[in-house]
Design a protein around this motif. Structure first.
Motif, PDB file in Angstrom:
ATOM      1  N   ARG A   1      77.268  73.447   0.948  1.00  0.00           N
ATOM      2  CA  ARG A   1      78.138  74.691   0.382  1.00  0.00           C
ATOM      3  C   ARG A   1      78.633  75.367  -1.122  1.00  0.00           C
ATOM      4  NH1 ARG A   1      82.325  73.902   6.003  1.00  0.00           N
ATOM      5  NH2 ARG A   1      81.393  75.083   6.985  1.00  0.00           N
ATOM      6  N   SER A   2      78.424  73.827  -2.178  1.00  0.00           N
ATOM      7  CA  SER A   2      77.964  74.358  -2.992  1.00  0.00           C
ATOM      8  C   SER A   2      77.144  74.753  -3.854  1.00  0.00           C
ATOM      9  CB  SER A   2      79.174  72.914  -3.711  1.00  0.00           C
ATOM     10  OG  SER A   2      77.735  71.902  -3.864  1.00  0.00           O
ATOM     11  N   PRO A   3      77.331  75.288  -4.766  1.00  0.00           N
ATOM     12  CA  PRO A   3      76.162  76.320  -5.493  1.00  0.00           C
ATOM     13  C   PRO A   3      75.169  74.834  -5.795  1.00  0.00           C
ATOM     14  CG  PRO A   3      77.728  77.210  -6.551  1.00  0.00           C
ATOM     15  CD  PRO A   3      78.314  75.528  -5.563  1.00  0.00           C
ATOM     16  N   LEU A   4      75.600  73.280  -6.076  1.00  0.00           N
ATOM     17  CA  LEU A   4      74.613  72.665  -6.526  1.00  0.00           C
ATOM     18  C   LEU A   4      73.981  72.057  -5.309  1.00  0.00           C
ATOM     19  CD1 LEU A   4      73.247  69.910  -8.268  1.00  0.00           C
ATOM     20  CD2 LEU A   4      75.096  69.138  -7.670  1.00  0.00           C
ATOM     21  N   GLY A   5      74.324  72.101  -4.139  1.00  0.00           N
ATOM     22  CA  GLY A   5      73.953  71.945  -2.799  1.00  0.00           C
ATOM     23  C   GLY A   5      73.077  72.888  -2.532  1.00  0.00           C
ATOM     24  N   GLN A   6      73.041  74.526  -2.486  1.00  0.00           N
ATOM     25  CA  GLN A   6      72.268  75.130  -2.018  1.00  0.00           C
ATOM     26  C   GLN A   6      71.200  74.859  -2.773  1.00  0.00           C
ATOM     27  OE1 GLN A   6      72.005  77.256   0.822  1.00  0.00           O
ATOM     28  NE2 GLN A   6      73.868  75.733   0.872  1.00  0.00           N
ATOM     29  N   LYS A   7      71.215  74.596  -3.953  1.00  0.00           N
ATOM     30  CA  LYS A   7      69.793  73.964  -5.683  1.00  0.00           C
ATOM     31  C   LYS A   7      69.365  73.084  -3.604  1.00  0.00           C
ATOM     32  CE  LYS A   7      68.181  73.278  -9.544  1.00  0.00           C
ATOM     33  NZ  LYS A   7      68.990  73.178 -10.529  1.00  0.00           N
ATOM     34  N   VAL A   8      70.404  71.756  -4.496  1.00  0.00           N
ATOM     35  CA  VAL A   8      69.537  70.902  -3.443  1.00  0.00           C
ATOM     36  C   VAL A   8      68.430  71.243  -1.780  1.00  0.00           C
ATOM     37  CG1 VAL A   8      69.930  68.778  -1.976  1.00  0.00           C
ATOM     38  CG2 VAL A   8      71.419  69.131  -4.247  1.00  0.00           C
ATOM     39  N   ILE A   9      69.665  71.911  -1.173  1.00  0.00           N
ATOM     40  CA  ILE A   9      69.119  72.555   0.225  1.00  0.00           C
ATOM     41  C   ILE A   9      67.126  73.706  -0.295  1.00  0.00           C
ATOM     42  CG2 ILE A   9      68.794  73.651   1.996  1.00  0.00           C
ATOM     43  CD1 ILE A   9      72.009  72.866   2.417  1.00  0.00           C
ATOM     44  N   THR A  10      67.526  73.788  -1.134  1.00  0.00           N
ATOM     45  CA  THR A  10      66.189  75.811  -1.812  1.00  0.00           C
ATOM     46  C   THR A  10      65.196  73.976  -2.789  1.00  0.00           C
ATOM     47  OG1 THR A  10      67.350  75.931  -3.627  1.00  0.00           O
ATOM     48  CG2 THR A  10      67.720  77.012  -1.669  1.00  0.00           C
ATOM     49  N   GLN A  11      65.137  73.423  -3.221  1.00  0.00           N
ATOM     50  CA  GLN A  11      64.845  73.119  -4.092  1.00  0.00           C
ATOM     51  C   GLN A  11      64.101  71.321  -3.534  1.00  0.00           C
ATOM     52  OE1 GLN A  11      62.853  74.187  -7.215  1.00  0.00           O
ATOM     53  NE2 GLN A  11      64.585  75.490  -5.870  1.00  0.00           N
ATOM     54  N   MET A  12      65.062  70.583  -2.479  1.00  0.00           N
ATOM     55  CA  MET A  12      64.312  69.156  -1.894  1.00  0.00           C
ATOM     56  C   MET A  12      62.455  69.393  -1.683  1.00  0.00           C
ATOM     57  SD  MET A  12      64.892  66.450  -1.731  1.00  0.00           S
ATOM     58  CE  MET A  12      67.053  66.089  -2.500  1.00  0.00           C
ATOM     59  N   PRO A  13      62.966  70.357  -0.830  1.00  0.00           N
ATOM     60  CA  PRO A  13      61.204  70.778   0.149  1.00  0.00           C
ATOM     61  C   PRO A  13      60.287  70.686  -0.492  1.00  0.00           C
ATOM     62  CG  PRO A  13      62.346  72.319   0.749  1.00  0.00           C
ATOM     63  CD  PRO A  13      63.328  71.881   0.345  1.00  0.00           C
ATOM     64  N   VAL A  14      60.668  71.581  -1.879  1.00  0.00           N
ATOM     65  CA  VAL A  14      59.258  71.209  -2.885  1.00  0.00           C
ATOM     66  C   VAL A  14      59.366  69.891  -3.814  1.00  0.00           C
ATOM     67  CG1 VAL A  14      59.014  72.272  -4.874  1.00  0.00           C
ATOM     68  CG2 VAL A  14      59.800  74.095  -2.992  1.00  0.00           C
ATOM     69  N   THR A  15      60.244  69.995  -4.434  1.00  0.00           N
ATOM     70  CA  THR A  15      60.243  68.477  -5.591  1.00  0.00           C
ATOM     71  C   THR A  15      59.928  67.260  -3.805  1.00  0.00           C
ATOM     72  OG1 THR A  15      62.508  67.643  -4.401  1.00  0.00           O
ATOM     73  CG2 THR A  15      62.207  68.647  -6.003  1.00  0.00           C
ATOM     74  N   MET A  16      59.761  66.907  -2.832  1.00  0.00           N
ATOM     75  CA  MET A  16      59.242  65.637  -2.443  1.00  0.00           C
ATOM     76  C   MET A  16      58.156  66.485  -1.597  1.00  0.00           C
ATOM     77  SD  MET A  16      61.785  63.797  -1.359  1.00  0.00           S
ATOM     78  CE  MET A  16      61.121  62.764   0.293  1.00  0.00           C
ATOM     79  N   ALA A  17      57.635  67.815  -1.654  1.00  0.00           N
ATOM     80  CA  ALA A  17      56.623  67.552  -1.432  1.00  0.00           C
ATOM     81  C   ALA A  17      55.132  66.890  -2.982  1.00  0.00           C
ATOM     82  CB  ALA A  17      55.496  69.202  -1.093  1.00  0.00           C
ATOM     83  N   GLU A  18      56.136  67.037  -3.681  1.00  0.00           N
ATOM     84  CA  GLU A  18      55.686  66.937  -4.950  1.00  0.00           C
ATOM     85  C   GLU A  18      55.281  65.187  -5.214  1.00  0.00           C
ATOM     86  OE1 GLU A  18      57.446  69.345  -8.938  1.00  0.00           O
ATOM     87  OE2 GLU A  18      56.542  71.796  -7.544  1.00  0.00           O
ATOM     88  N   GLY A  19      56.731  65.095  -5.283  1.00  0.00           N
ATOM     89  CA  GLY A  19      56.500  63.512  -5.015  1.00  0.00           C
ATOM     90  C   GLY A  19      55.278  62.802  -4.471  1.00  0.00           C
ATOM     91  N   MET A  20      55.401  63.911  -2.812  1.00  0.00           N
ATOM     92  CA  MET A  20      54.547  63.223  -2.040  1.00  0.00           C
ATOM     93  C   MET A  20      53.421  63.024  -1.962  1.00  0.00           C
ATOM     94  SD  MET A  20      55.625  64.476   1.256  1.00  0.00           S
ATOM     95  CE  MET A  20      53.644  64.265   2.065  1.00  0.00           C
ATOM     96  N   LYS A  21      52.722  63.651  -2.916  1.00  0.00           N
ATOM     97  CA  LYS A  21      51.451  64.169  -3.757  1.00  0.00           C
ATOM     98  C   LYS A  21      51.576  63.151  -5.156  1.00  0.00           C
ATOM     99  CE  LYS A  21      50.576  69.151  -3.117  1.00  0.00           C
ATOM    100  NZ  LYS A  21      50.443  69.955  -3.863  1.00  0.00           N
ATOM    101  N   VAL A  22      52.393  63.002  -6.263  1.00  0.00           N
ATOM    102  CA  VAL A  22      52.292  61.993  -6.626  1.00  0.00           C
ATOM    103  C   VAL A  22      51.878  60.695  -5.987  1.00  0.00           C
ATOM    104  CG1 VAL A  22      53.291  61.497  -8.740  1.00  0.00           C
ATOM    105  CG2 VAL A  22      53.885  62.567  -8.052  1.00  0.00           C
ATOM    106  N   GLY A  23      53.255  60.392  -5.267  1.00  0.00           N
ATOM    107  CA  GLY A  23      52.764  58.773  -4.345  1.00  0.00           C
ATOM    108  C   GLY A  23      51.728  58.842  -3.701  1.00  0.00           C
ATOM    109  N   GLN A  24      50.745  60.124  -3.248  1.00  0.00           N
ATOM    110  CA  GLN A  24      49.418  59.728  -2.825  1.00  0.00           C
ATOM    111  C   GLN A  24      48.733  59.037  -3.430  1.00  0.00           C
ATOM    112  OE1 GLN A  24      49.263  63.543  -0.328  1.00  0.00           O
ATOM    113  NE2 GLN A  24      49.437  62.491   2.031  1.00  0.00           N
ATOM    114  N   ALA A  25      48.954  59.807  -4.308  1.00  0.00           N
ATOM    115  CA  ALA A  25      47.540  59.407  -5.984  1.00  0.00           C
ATOM    116  C   ALA A  25      47.712  58.500  -6.062  1.00  0.00           C
ATOM    117  CB  ALA A  25      48.005  60.253  -7.070  1.00  0.00           C
TER     118      ALA A  25
END
Length: 171
Positions: free
Chosen positions: A104-128
């Motif tokens: 419910r905190s601002p940081l928690g909300q940022k984690v919720i919105t940014q985690m899918p993007v960071t995970m997707a980018e991380g997956m691409k890096v991990g695959q390469a």
């Protein structure tokens, strides 16, 4: 001496009981509230979009529209229903209360919105990275002679010999 041992045992039991009270399992309502705060339904939608892309590449003869509803509202409910007991097993009521406060905190909300993007980018890096690492290891095995030029195990001398007929088998 025995008196102190009895007091120590009673204290240990009391502490154990208190520890169990602190480690109470979260209620279904509490876990579902966490799912809501975490926007799990939105995450499932993002997972569905990623799956449509993957399945479209894996099975190009099937139209993307077919995969669009893989995680529909009914599927989302079914998945959440199955996830509630998992959260109840792995988190205490106190843990879930802390997670609710965080998300419910601002940081928690940022984690919720940014985690899918960071995970997707991380997956691409991990695959390469995995592809490069795997190719380097195969080259190394080829240089040692463990693998042939095609990346295959060379035929062993035993495999090249004709099979010895088994007596009574008719061969």
């Amino acid at each position: 001496m025995h008196k102190w041992a009895g007091i120590a045992a009673a204290a240990a039991l009391a502490l154990g009981a208190a520890g169990q009270a602190v480690a109470a399992q979260p209620s279904e309502k509490q876990v579902r509230e966490l799912f809501e705060v975490m926007h799990m339904d939105r995450m499932f939608g993002q997972m569905n979009t990623q799956m449509v892309t993957v399945m479209g590449q894996a099975v190009p003869c099937v139209p993307a529209s077919y995969w669009q509803g893989f995680i529909d509202a009914s599927g989302s409910r079914q998945l959440l229903d199955q996830m509630v007991p998992i959260y109840q097993r792995h988190f205490t009521a106190q843990d879930v209360a802390g997670l609710l406060k965080f998300y419910r905190s601002p940081l928690g909300q940022k984690v919720i919105t940014q985690m899918p993007v960071t995970m997707a980018e991380g997956m691409k890096v991990g695959q390469a990275w995995g592809r490069e690492r795997g190719q380097a290891m195969i080259r190394q095995l080829q240089q040692k002679g463990t693998l042939d030029a095609n990346g295959q195990c060379p035929a062993s001398p035993a495999a090249a010999k004709p099979a010895v007929p088994v007596p009574g088998s008719g061969h």
